[in-house]
Write a protein that holds these residues in place. Structure first.
Motif: not given
Length: 320
Positions: A280-287
């Protein structure tokens, strides 16, 4: 014009310092008999500028690198107060364009560059450069353009078209994950690091717009390294252009517009990658959420496929 009062001269020197330091390093300054001295440097070049306040007005005396002298003269409007402006400087607000005749319109073009995606495990690295003048910068400000970190994703995508329709020129360069990983590996093999890859992007994006706009005499890079190699490279390619890098440069409208264009492209590519991955969506950042998502994709598609979605040198990848 005649001699300036002490207050007028001090105000003038303050403006001189502000204008020059936007582009060049003032490493030393001091009062001298009947005037003031600035020591100015750019890379290995050095110039001394003495400004004297005498009965016949201001006198400028240069000593040092001739190319640097030419750059400073351009900033000072050839070292002479321009008609319509007693101190020779136009008011550029957040702009950084060199001062010319204060009555001339437009007052000049300047460029700015910024990048997006360097801190995101998923997605591309995007670098953008934008060229504006006073008129276009005013339109961008009225439209609400600012540092992309201060805007929602929705607003960034809305402003993308406004910026492209109003700026003088722009360039958007993108390294999608597979190509990014290849280029990073090449840079690493040559002894470089991420900053070198970022530098290549800024130089390439600014070079595109500066090649098409020979009358653009100033460029500002959002600083991501203390190295001046990018400034030197661009100055060598475009000797007519003053190139400066500084932290938090997004306060300048050219850099802010570049940050929005870079982030808009990043968001669009992230949506494409999410669709290809079936997420549905890919997470932003590097967490941790980014690491967990990559684990799911690794189980679903195979770990070898992650090269198309993530930056492999991130610590997140080693934890999968």
């Amino acid at each position: 014009m005649g001699k300036l009062t002490d207050k007028e001269f001090n105000d003038y020197l303050t403006k001189v310092h502000a204008i020059i330091s936007e582009f060049l390093d003032i490493t030393k300054e001091k009062d001298i008999n009947y005037g003031h001295q600035f020591v100015i440097e750019l890379a290995q070049a050095k110039l001394t500028l003495n400004i004297y306040n005498g009965k016949k007005g201001l006198t400028y005396v240069f000593s040092g690198d001739s190319a640097l002298e030419k750059k400073v003269r351009e900033l000072l409007g050839e070292g002479k107060p321009s008609s319509g402006s007693r101190d020779g400087f136009a008011d550029y607000g957040d702009g950084i364009a060199p001062a010319a005749d204060a009555d001339a319109l437009p007052r000049g073009k300047w460029a700015g560059s910024d990048e997006s995606g360097k801190g995101d495990f998923f997605g591309p690295l995007v670098v953008s450069a934008v060229v504006v003048d006073d008129s276009t910068a005013a339109k961008l400000a009225a439209a609400g353009v600012k540092d992309c970190k201060l805007l929602s994703d929705k607003k960034i995508l809305e402003l993308e078209g406004t910026i492209k329709a109003n700026v003088i020129d722009f360039s958007v360069l993108e390294l999608k994950p597979k190509v990014y990983n290849l280029r990073y590996k090449q840079v690493l093999a040559q002894g470089g690091k991420l900053n070198q890859l970022l530098g290549f992007g800024h130089v390439a994006a600014l070079s595109q717009v500066l090649e098409r706009n020979a009358d653009c005499h100033a460029a500002l890079i959002d600083q991501f390294t203390t190295s001046t190699v990018n400034v030197r490279e661009l100055s060598k390619r475009f000797p007519q252009c003053i190139v400066k890098q500084q932290p938090k440069a997004e306060s300048n409208l050219a850099v802010a517009a570049a940050s929005v264009l870079a982030r808009a492209r990043f968001l669009r590519t992230m949506a494409e990658l999410a669709q290809a991955a079936g997420e549905v969506a890919l997470p932003k950042g590097g967490g941790e959420s980014a690491t967990a998502c990559a684990r799911r994709l690794s189980a679903k598609l195979g770990k070898a496929e992650l090269v198309n979605y993530v930056k492999l040198h991130f610590a997140n990848y080693s934890r999968i």
